[in-house]
Scaffold this motif. Structure first.
Motif, PDB file in Angstrom:
ATOM      1  N   GLU A 163      -8.287 -31.607 -49.931  1.00  0.00           N
ATOM      2  CA  GLU A 163      -8.032 -32.456 -51.095  1.00  0.00           C
ATOM      3  C   GLU A 163      -7.417 -31.643 -52.228  1.00  0.00           C
ATOM      4  OE1 GLU A 163     -10.720 -36.211 -51.746  1.00  0.00           O
ATOM      5  OE2 GLU A 163     -11.980 -34.431 -51.547  1.00  0.00           O
ATOM      6  N   GLY A 164      -7.880 -30.409 -52.367  1.00  0.00           N
ATOM      7  CA  GLY A 164      -7.320 -29.544 -53.385  1.00  0.00           C
ATOM      8  C   GLY A 164      -5.862 -29.204 -53.143  1.00  0.00           C
ATOM      9  N   LEU A 165      -5.433 -29.292 -51.882  1.00  0.00           N
ATOM     10  CA  LEU A 165      -4.039 -29.051 -51.543  1.00  0.00           C
ATOM     11  C   LEU A 165      -3.178 -30.303 -51.694  1.00  0.00           C
ATOM     12  CD1 LEU A 165      -4.515 -26.831 -48.343  1.00  0.00           C
ATOM     13  CD2 LEU A 165      -3.919 -26.078 -50.653  1.00  0.00           C
ATOM     14  N   GLY A 166      -3.806 -31.418 -52.060  1.00  0.00           N
ATOM     15  CA  GLY A 166      -3.058 -32.640 -52.310  1.00  0.00           C
ATOM     16  C   GLY A 166      -3.176 -33.723 -51.265  1.00  0.00           C
ATOM     17  N   TYR A 167      -3.960 -33.507 -50.206  1.00  0.00           N
ATOM     18  CA  TYR A 167      -4.116 -34.522 -49.168  1.00  0.00           C
ATOM     19  C   TYR A 167      -5.077 -35.622 -49.646  1.00  0.00           C
ATOM     20  CZ  TYR A 167      -1.915 -31.308 -45.858  1.00  0.00           C
ATOM     21  OH  TYR A 167      -1.031 -30.468 -45.218  1.00  0.00           O
ATOM     22  N   PRO A 168      -4.801 -36.887 -49.300  1.00  0.00           N
ATOM     23  CA  PRO A 168      -5.743 -37.964 -49.618  1.00  0.00           C
ATOM     24  C   PRO A 168      -7.071 -37.742 -48.898  1.00  0.00           C
ATOM     25  CG  PRO A 168      -3.608 -38.851 -48.957  1.00  0.00           C
ATOM     26  CD  PRO A 168      -3.581 -37.381 -48.649  1.00  0.00           C
ATOM     27  N   ARG A 169      -8.115 -38.381 -49.403  1.00  0.00           N
ATOM     28  CA  ARG A 169      -9.460 -38.181 -48.855  1.00  0.00           C
ATOM     29  C   ARG A 169      -9.526 -38.532 -47.369  1.00  0.00           C
ATOM     30  NH1 ARG A 169     -14.007 -35.359 -50.530  1.00  0.00           N
ATOM     31  NH2 ARG A 169     -15.880 -36.293 -49.682  1.00  0.00           N
ATOM     32  N   THR A 170      -8.933 -39.664 -46.993  1.00  0.00           N
ATOM     33  CA  THR A 170      -8.999 -40.096 -45.596  1.00  0.00           C
ATOM     34  C   THR A 170      -8.261 -39.123 -44.684  1.00  0.00           C
ATOM     35  OG1 THR A 170      -7.074 -41.524 -46.022  1.00  0.00           O
ATOM     36  CG2 THR A 170      -9.264 -42.532 -46.160  1.00  0.00           C
ATOM     37  N   ALA A 171      -7.090 -38.659 -45.132  1.00  0.00           N
ATOM     38  CA  ALA A 171      -6.330 -37.703 -44.330  1.00  0.00           C
ATOM     39  C   ALA A 171      -7.061 -36.373 -44.239  1.00  0.00           C
ATOM     40  CB  ALA A 171      -4.937 -37.501 -44.935  1.00  0.00           C
ATOM     41  N   ALA A 172      -7.690 -35.952 -45.335  1.00  0.00           N
ATOM     42  CA  ALA A 172      -8.441 -34.695 -45.337  1.00  0.00           C
ATOM     43  C   ALA A 172      -9.613 -34.761 -44.364  1.00  0.00           C
ATOM     44  CB  ALA A 172      -8.930 -34.383 -46.745  1.00  0.00           C
ATOM     45  N   ARG A 173     -10.286 -35.909 -44.334  1.00  0.00           N
ATOM     46  CA  ARG A 173     -11.401 -36.074 -43.398  1.00  0.00           C
ATOM     47  C   ARG A 173     -10.922 -35.986 -41.949  1.00  0.00           C
ATOM     48  NH1 ARG A 173     -16.329 -38.172 -44.921  1.00  0.00           N
ATOM     49  NH2 ARG A 173     -16.557 -38.765 -47.108  1.00  0.00           N
ATOM     50  N   ALA A 174      -9.799 -36.662 -41.663  1.00  0.00           N
ATOM     51  CA  ALA A 174      -9.282 -36.666 -40.301  1.00  0.00           C
ATOM     52  C   ALA A 174      -8.874 -35.265 -39.872  1.00  0.00           C
ATOM     53  CB  ALA A 174      -8.101 -37.626 -40.198  1.00  0.00           C
ATOM     54  N   MET A 175      -8.195 -34.535 -40.763  1.00  0.00           N
ATOM     55  CA  MET A 175      -7.754 -33.180 -40.445  1.00  0.00           C
ATOM     56  C   MET A 175      -8.946 -32.246 -40.246  1.00  0.00           C
ATOM     57  SD  MET A 175      -4.540 -32.858 -43.086  1.00  0.00           S
ATOM     58  CE  MET A 175      -4.179 -31.168 -42.589  1.00  0.00           C
ATOM     59  N   ALA A 176      -9.967 -32.390 -41.081  1.00  0.00           N
ATOM     60  CA  ALA A 176     -11.154 -31.548 -40.955  1.00  0.00           C
ATOM     61  C   ALA A 176     -11.886 -31.836 -39.653  1.00  0.00           C
ATOM     62  CB  ALA A 176     -12.074 -31.759 -42.151  1.00  0.00           C
ATOM     63  N   ASP A 177     -11.944 -33.104 -39.264  1.00  0.00           N
ATOM     64  CA  ASP A 177     -12.607 -33.468 -38.008  1.00  0.00           C
ATOM     65  C   ASP A 177     -11.865 -32.893 -36.806  1.00  0.00           C
ATOM     66  OD1 ASP A 177     -14.586 -34.819 -39.313  1.00  0.00           O
ATOM     67  OD2 ASP A 177     -13.632 -36.792 -39.123  1.00  0.00           O
ATOM     68  N   VAL A 178     -10.525 -32.917 -36.864  1.00  0.00           N
ATOM     69  CA  VAL A 178      -9.727 -32.352 -35.769  1.00  0.00           C
ATOM     70  C   VAL A 178      -9.958 -30.848 -35.676  1.00  0.00           C
ATOM     71  CG1 VAL A 178      -7.387 -31.883 -34.980  1.00  0.00           C
ATOM     72  CG2 VAL A 178      -7.973 -34.154 -35.830  1.00  0.00           C
ATOM     73  N   GLU A 179      -9.953 -30.168 -36.815  1.00  0.00           N
ATOM     74  CA  GLU A 179     -10.202 -28.734 -36.822  1.00  0.00           C
ATOM     75  C   GLU A 179     -11.595 -28.417 -36.282  1.00  0.00           C
ATOM     76  OE1 GLU A 179      -9.616 -27.317 -40.759  1.00  0.00           O
ATOM     77  OE2 GLU A 179      -7.448 -27.653 -40.763  1.00  0.00           O
ATOM     78  N   ARG A 180     -12.550 -29.258 -36.637  1.00  0.00           N
ATOM     79  CA  ARG A 180     -13.925 -29.056 -36.173  1.00  0.00           C
ATOM     80  C   ARG A 180     -14.012 -29.196 -34.653  1.00  0.00           C
ATOM     81  NH1 ARG A 180     -18.928 -32.274 -39.046  1.00  0.00           N
ATOM     82  NH2 ARG A 180     -20.611 -30.864 -38.451  1.00  0.00           N
ATOM     83  N   MET A 181     -13.326 -30.173 -34.107  1.00  0.00           N
ATOM     84  CA  MET A 181     -13.337 -30.385 -32.664  1.00  0.00           C
ATOM     85  C   MET A 181     -12.659 -29.243 -31.936  1.00  0.00           C
ATOM     86  SD  MET A 181     -12.478 -34.468 -32.520  1.00  0.00           S
ATOM     87  CE  MET A 181     -12.252 -34.395 -30.747  1.00  0.00           C
ATOM     88  N   LEU A 182     -11.531 -28.761 -32.487  1.00  0.00           N
ATOM     89  CA  LEU A 182     -10.811 -27.660 -31.844  1.00  0.00           C
ATOM     90  C   LEU A 182     -11.625 -26.369 -31.864  1.00  0.00           C
ATOM     91  CD1 LEU A 182      -7.196 -28.290 -33.217  1.00  0.00           C
ATOM     92  CD2 LEU A 182      -8.060 -28.771 -30.914  1.00  0.00           C
ATOM     93  N   ASN A 183     -12.346 -26.141 -32.965  1.00  0.00           N
ATOM     94  CA  ASN A 183     -13.150 -24.925 -33.085  1.00  0.00           C
ATOM     95  C   ASN A 183     -14.382 -24.953 -32.198  1.00  0.00           C
ATOM     96  OD1 ASN A 183     -11.398 -23.837 -34.995  1.00  0.00           O
ATOM     97  ND2 ASN A 183     -12.517 -24.742 -36.711  1.00  0.00           N
TER      98      ASN A 183
END
Length: 217
Positions: A195-215
């Motif tokens: 969010e601090g980088l400018g992504y909307p909340r929903t997009a930030a959640r989706a990206m974080a979830d993808v990163e979490r799954m990959l890790n």
């Protein structure tokens, strides 16, 4: 070691947290949620180890000391609605000052910053204390230095415009207990980083979830 420290009178009870642990399972803390001592969470949504922030506005939130631990990490939130425009934490020069202040005082007072997020008008920090006494020294130094660095004024300034409080409320803290809780806080701070980088909340959640799954693979 976990100590419940009262910031006003300096009271400490090292055995209080251990007594809480005996109320339920040490691994899941399920018993805590069903005990009368945690009725506040069911009624007000307050985690038993949370302190500060908006919880200070409730009688229950002021009726107990702040939980501080060297055994568990802590989620720390600092918020200022005055951090807008030229004073926004997002501004490059302000962000650099904040980074320098956190690095300086975390090393000086024995605080490890596991992760952090700058969200413009508030900061999320996931920290680990190496000694109980380090928290009060760290938080006083950081909050005071950031306020002076952002506003360009000190508390001894005679300008009435700078006599208002910079920080909205007392710092919010919560103990991070267990692997699942640690992972959730890590993911939550990652969402705020995006969010601090400018992504909307929903997009930030989706990206974080993808990163979490990959890790996790």
């Amino acid at each position: 070691m976990t100590t419940w420290v009262c910031p006003k009178v300096g009271q400490a009870d090292e055995n209080f947290f251990e007594r809480l642990l005996t109320l339920g399972s040490r691994s899941t803390f399920a018993g805590l949620m069903n005990n009368s001592k945690t009725a506040d969470r069911r009624k007000y949504g307050i985690h038993f180890s949370a302190y500060g922030g908006q919880y200070r506005n409730t009688r229950k939130g002021r009726s107990r000391p702040r939980p501080i631990s060297c055994r568990y990490s802590m989620h720390l939130v600092l918020r200022s609605t005055r951090a807008r425009g030229h004073w926004s934490f997002w501004r490059l020069h302000n962000n650099r000052r904040i980074e320098a202040i956190l690095a300086k005082f975390s090393g000086r007072h024995g605080v490890r910053i596991i992760s952090k997020a700058n969200v413009g008008n508030h900061l999320h920090l996931h920290i680990r204390l190496f000694r109980i006494s380090g928290y009060k020294r760290f938080i006083r130094a950081v909050t005071g230095s950031i306020a002076m660095a952002i506003t360009g004024k000190s508390r001894w300034s005679h300008d009435l415009a700078f006599k208002q409080k910079f920080w909205d409320l007392r710092p919010f803290t919560r103990l991070v207990i267990g692997r699942r809780d640690f992972s959730n806080v890590k993911n939550y701070i990652r969402i705020n980083q995006l969010e601090g980088l400018g992504y909307p909340r929903t997009a930030a959640r989706a990206m974080a979830d993808v990163e979490r799954m990959l890790n996790s693979e």
